[in-house]
Scaffold this active site. Structure first.
Site, short mmCIF file in Angstrom:
data_model
loop_
_atom_site.label_atom_id
_atom_site.label_comp_id
_atom_site.label_asym_id
_atom_site.label_seq_id
_atom_site.Cartn_x
_atom_site.Cartn_y
_atom_site.Cartn_z
N SER A 104 58.20 27.37 32.12
CA SER A 104 59.35 27.50 31.21
C SER A 104 60.22 26.24 31.15
O SER A 104 60.63 25.85 30.05
CB SER A 104 60.19 28.72 31.59
OG SER A 104 59.44 29.88 31.34
N LYS B 222 63.11 41.68 35.66
CA LYS B 222 63.38 42.11 34.27
C LYS B 222 64.13 43.45 34.19
O LYS B 222 64.97 43.63 33.32
CB LYS B 222 62.09 42.18 33.46
CG LYS B 222 61.52 40.79 33.18
CD LYS B 222 60.26 40.87 32.34
CE LYS B 222 59.60 39.51 32.30
NZ LYS B 222 58.36 39.50 31.53
N ASN C 242 64.16 39.95 29.36
CA ASN C 242 63.70 38.63 29.83
C ASN C 242 64.63 37.51 29.39
O ASN C 242 64.45 36.37 29.78
CB ASN C 242 62.27 38.35 29.36
CG ASN C 242 62.19 37.99 27.90
OD1 ASN C 242 63.08 38.34 27.12
ND2 ASN C 242 61.13 37.31 27.50
N ASP D 36 59.38 39.25 24.88
CA ASP D 36 57.95 39.23 25.26
C ASP D 36 57.06 39.82 24.16
O ASP D 36 56.03 39.24 23.80
CB ASP D 36 57.72 40.04 26.54
CG ASP D 36 58.13 39.28 27.79
OD1 ASP D 36 58.21 38.04 27.73
OD2 ASP D 36 58.37 39.93 28.82
N GLY E 194 47.30 48.67 31.91
CA GLY E 194 48.50 48.46 32.71
C GLY E 194 49.70 49.15 32.11
O GLY E 194 49.78 49.31 30.88
N ALA E 195 50.61 49.58 32.98
CA ALA E 195 51.79 50.31 32.51
C ALA E 195 53.05 49.81 33.23
O ALA E 195 53.92 50.58 33.58
CB ALA E 195 51.59 51.81 32.75
N GLY F 183 56.09 46.41 33.53
CA GLY F 183 57.15 45.86 32.68
C GLY F 183 56.62 45.18 31.42
O GLY F 183 57.23 45.32 30.36
N ALA F 184 55.51 44.48 31.52
CA ALA F 184 54.99 43.77 30.35
C ALA F 184 54.54 44.78 29.28
O ALA F 184 54.81 44.60 28.08
CB ALA F 184 53.84 42.85 30.74
N LEU G 37 47.44 38.90 28.99
CA LEU G 37 48.83 38.40 28.97
C LEU G 37 49.03 37.33 30.04
O LEU G 37 49.88 36.46 29.90
CB LEU G 37 49.83 39.54 29.20
CG LEU G 37 50.28 40.31 27.95
CD1 LEU G 37 49.13 41.00 27.25
CD2 LEU G 37 51.37 41.30 28.28
P1 NDP Z 1 54.12 44.78 36.79
O1 NDP Z 1 54.10 44.47 38.24
O2 NDP Z 1 55.33 45.42 36.20
O3 NDP Z 1 52.88 45.74 36.42
C1 NDP Z 1 51.61 45.45 36.92
C2 NDP Z 1 50.57 46.38 36.31
O4 NDP Z 1 49.29 45.90 36.71
C3 NDP Z 1 50.67 47.82 36.78
O5 NDP Z 1 50.32 48.66 35.71
C4 NDP Z 1 49.62 47.88 37.90
O6 NDP Z 1 49.06 49.16 38.06
C5 NDP Z 1 48.57 46.97 37.33
N1 NDP Z 1 47.67 46.36 38.33
C6 NDP Z 1 47.99 45.44 39.27
N2 NDP Z 1 46.89 45.08 39.97
C7 NDP Z 1 45.86 45.79 39.46
C8 NDP Z 1 44.47 45.87 39.76
N3 NDP Z 1 43.92 45.11 40.72
N4 NDP Z 1 43.70 46.68 39.02
C9 NDP Z 1 44.25 47.45 38.03
N5 NDP Z 1 45.55 47.42 37.70
C10 NDP Z 1 46.36 46.61 38.42
O7 NDP Z 1 53.79 43.37 36.08
P2 NDP Z 1 54.21 42.94 34.59
O8 NDP Z 1 53.97 44.09 33.70
O9 NDP Z 1 55.54 42.33 34.60
O10 NDP Z 1 53.16 41.76 34.30
C11 NDP Z 1 51.82 42.03 33.98
C12 NDP Z 1 51.09 40.76 33.58
O11 NDP Z 1 51.61 40.25 32.35
C13 NDP Z 1 51.23 39.62 34.59
O12 NDP Z 1 49.96 39.00 34.71
C14 NDP Z 1 52.22 38.68 33.94
O13 NDP Z 1 51.99 37.33 34.35
C15 NDP Z 1 51.86 38.87 32.47
N6 NDP Z 1 52.95 38.48 31.55
C16 NDP Z 1 52.77 37.41 30.72
C17 NDP Z 1 53.76 37.04 29.84
C18 NDP Z 1 53.52 35.86 28.93
O14 NDP Z 1 54.48 35.37 28.33
N7 NDP Z 1 52.29 35.42 28.77
C19 NDP Z 1 55.05 37.73 29.77
C20 NDP Z 1 55.12 38.88 30.65
C21 NDP Z 1 54.12 39.21 31.53
P3 NDP Z 1 49.79 50.29 38.96
O15 NDP Z 1 50.87 50.86 38.11
O16 NDP Z 1 48.72 51.25 39.27
O17 NDP Z 1 50.32 49.58 40.18
#
Ligand code: NDP
Length: 276
Positions: free
Chosen positions: A19, A68, A89, A105, A130-131, A133-134, A218
């Site tokens: 950033s 966030k 964000n 985002d 995935g569920a 923050g993103a 993402l």
């Molecule tokens: P969170 O920690 O809020 O959520 C993570 C999610 O990933 C959960 O649903 C979790 O599942 C799941 N997860 C983690 N590890 C595994 C695995 N090994 N197998 C299956 N599911 C898994 O993270 P965010 O939502 O904030 O971020 C998610 C991604 O998005 C990151 O990679 C981040 O870098 C990216 N991102 C990119 C942005 C961009 O501008 N390009 C902006 C925002 C985010 P569970 O609920 O079961 O734990």
């Protein structure tokens, strides 16, 4: 004495954040004078770090993992997008000293998909992996583009169902397990898990991606992520990572702060050329 306007991104970890580079490039391109720094801020220091930053003359702040939701709670007022996503964000200092919370985002992702990569979302079957923050931040802006439906699959199924229920007033959105989705087909699969950050993949069946479908992670990294590779191995027409989303969400934040939207194409091209 007039001080140069200060902006920053807070997060933990933050040392690899792109950033500061992106916002410095935006400032040069639009001839704005500002300073943008990355600051290591764990959740427990968030409140005091925010107070200090704005007391020292800070004008705007980006917040990333794991802040966030805390930023959403801290904001004095919220944009409609941020209200819905329960994640902020971008914080904007208002004239009366209060903080407005925004979430850029989702619009960043949609701009990268539809404008930069010409991937239409209209009438498309979309799977979000995935569920967290993103996912929260991207659902409403995607629904604005009238897809056929969104399915959210998550390891912790309850979170996917809760999330889909929260957004169900926007259209056809369901939440389920990876197993429940294994015989379905999608035109676009978005990886919003953080699995790529550790080189992992959610459990995906081989027939998930429709003919001429697209994959988008993402997450971003110098080398193709595990999910980008999965897309390529499953004949995705395009299999992309989130570098473009990162630049587009930053451009939205910059526009909110400075009233001018940078040209993103040349900056995405520059960052792409710097990979490896
Ligand atoms: P969170 O920690 O809020 O959520 C993570 C999610 O990933 C959960 O649903 C979790 O599942 C799941 N997860 C983690 N590890 C595994 C695995 N090994 N197998 C299956 N599911 C898994 O993270 P965010 O939502 O904030 O971020 C998610 C991604 O998005 C990151 O990679 C981040 O870098 C990216 N991102 C990119 C942005 C961009 O501008 N390009 C902006 C925002 C985010 P569970 O609920 O079961 O734990």
């Amino acid at each position: 004495m007039s001080q140069v306007d200060q902006y920053a991104v807070f997060g933990h970890p933050i040392n690899h954040s792109k950033s500061p580079r992106i916002h410095t490039l935006f400032a040069q391109q639009t001839q704005q004078e500002l300073i943008y720094t990355a600051q290591e801020v764990p959740a427990e220091s968030f409140t005091s770090a925010i107070t200090h930053f704005f007391k020292q003359g800070g004008k705007g702040l980006n917040c990333t993992v794991p802040l966030k939701e805390l930023a959403w709670q801290r904001a004095d007022s919220l944009s409609k997008r941020a209200q819905f996503s329960k994640a902020v964000n971008t914080l904007v200092l208002q004239a009366d000293g209060s903080l407005l919370g925004e979430n850029t985002d989702g619009i960043g992702l949609v701009t990268d998909l539809t404008v930069n990569h010409n991937i239409s979302l209209h009438n498309k079957r979309i799977l979000i992996l995935g569920a967290g923050g993103a996912s929260r931040g991207i659902i409403a802006p995607i629904m604005d583009k009238s897809p056929t439906h969104i399915v959210i699959a998550n390891r912790t199924v309850k979170k996917a169902i809760t999330l889909s229920n929260e957004f169900s007033q926007l259209g056809n959105i369901t939440g389920c397990s990876y197993d429940e989705v294994k015989d379905s087909e999608f035109d676009l699969i978005l990886n919003a898990t953080s699995a790529s950050l550790t080189g992992d993949l959610p459990p995906l069946s081989d027939n998930l991606l429709a003919n001429k479908g697209h994959c988008y992670d993402l997450a971003y990294s110098n080398d193709p992520t595990a999910f980008v590779k999965w897309g390529l191995a499953h004949n995705a027409e395009k299999s992309l990572d989130g570098l473009g989303m990162l630049v587009e969400q930053a451009a939205e934040a910059f526009n909110i702060w400075r009233g001018v939207r940078p040209e993103t194409k040349e900056i995405i091209a520059l960052l792409n050329s710097e990979r490896n």
